[in-house]
Scaffold this motif. Structure first.
Motif, short mmCIF file in Angstrom:
data_model
loop_
_atom_site.label_atom_id
_atom_site.label_comp_id
_atom_site.label_asym_id
_atom_site.label_seq_id
_atom_site.Cartn_x
_atom_site.Cartn_y
_atom_site.Cartn_z
N PRO A 165 0.82 -1.22 0.00
CA PRO A 165 0.00 0.00 0.00
C PRO A 165 0.85 1.27 0.00
O PRO A 165 2.07 1.22 0.19
N ASP A 166 0.19 2.41 -0.18
CA ASP A 166 0.85 3.71 -0.14
C ASP A 166 1.40 4.00 1.25
O ASP A 166 2.45 4.61 1.39
N ARG A 167 0.69 3.55 2.28
CA ARG A 167 1.13 3.80 3.66
C ARG A 167 0.97 2.52 4.46
O ARG A 167 -0.05 1.85 4.37
N LEU A 168 1.99 2.17 5.25
CA LEU A 168 1.99 0.93 6.01
C LEU A 168 2.71 1.14 7.33
O LEU A 168 3.71 1.85 7.40
N SER A 169 2.17 0.52 8.39
CA SER A 169 2.75 0.64 9.72
C SER A 169 2.97 -0.73 10.32
O SER A 169 2.19 -1.66 10.11
N VAL A 170 4.03 -0.87 11.13
CA VAL A 170 4.34 -2.11 11.82
C VAL A 170 3.45 -2.27 13.06
O VAL A 170 3.14 -3.38 13.46
N ASP A 171 3.02 -1.17 13.65
CA ASP A 171 2.22 -1.17 14.88
C ASP A 171 0.82 -1.73 14.63
O ASP A 171 0.07 -1.18 13.84
N PRO A 172 0.45 -2.84 15.31
CA PRO A 172 -0.88 -3.44 15.07
C PRO A 172 -2.05 -2.55 15.49
O PRO A 172 -3.16 -2.75 15.03
N SER A 178 -2.27 0.61 14.74
CA SER A 178 -2.39 1.66 13.74
C SER A 178 -3.45 1.31 12.70
O SER A 178 -3.60 0.14 12.33
N PRO A 179 -4.19 2.30 12.19
CA PRO A 179 -5.15 2.01 11.12
C PRO A 179 -4.46 1.64 9.80
O PRO A 179 -5.11 1.14 8.89
N PHE A 180 -3.15 1.85 9.70
CA PHE A 180 -2.40 1.55 8.49
C PHE A 180 -1.66 0.21 8.57
O PHE A 180 -0.85 -0.10 7.73
N HIS A 181 -1.96 -0.59 9.59
CA HIS A 181 -1.35 -1.91 9.75
C HIS A 181 -2.13 -2.93 8.92
O HIS A 181 -3.35 -2.94 8.91
N ASN A 182 -1.41 -3.81 8.22
CA ASN A 182 -2.01 -4.87 7.43
C ASN A 182 -1.25 -6.16 7.70
O ASN A 182 -0.14 -6.35 7.22
N ALA A 183 -1.84 -7.05 8.50
CA ALA A 183 -1.17 -8.27 8.93
C ALA A 183 -0.83 -9.20 7.76
O ALA A 183 0.18 -9.90 7.80
N ALA A 184 -1.64 -9.20 6.72
CA ALA A 184 -1.40 -10.08 5.57
C ALA A 184 -0.08 -9.74 4.88
O ALA A 184 0.62 -10.64 4.38
#
Length: 82
Positions: free
Chosen positions: A11-18, A20-26
């Motif tokens: 994605p355009d924006r991604l976060s490691v913090d679960p 965060s709304p920008f976290h994606n576990a997949a």
């Protein structure tokens, strides 16, 4: 290497913090790398391609909740799968 077809698009924006709304576990089921100005960075906590920044820990400093303080570093961002 059929695994590249099964990987989700970065994605355009991604976060490691679960939390965060920008976290994606997949996405984190695969090994993700980040290049900032053509140099690979290993300590990246969050990135945004369209705004051109990454967030990295600011040394050993911690906030009041015990999480590392983050600083933004700007440049050309290139996420990739390793």
């Amino acid at each position: 290497m059929n695994d590249t077809q099964n990987r989700p698009q970065l994605p355009d924006r991604l976060s490691v913090d679960p939390r965060s709304p920008f976290h994606n576990a997949a996405i984190f089921e695969h090994d993700v790398g980040i290049k900032l100005n053509d140099k690979e960075r290993f300590e990246v906590e969050e990135y945004c391609i369209s705004e051109g920044w990454i967030k990295v820990p600011a040394g050993k400093a911690l906030d009041r909740k015990g999480k590392p303080l983050m600083i933004k570093v700007k440049g050309k961002i290139e996420p990739f799968y390793r």
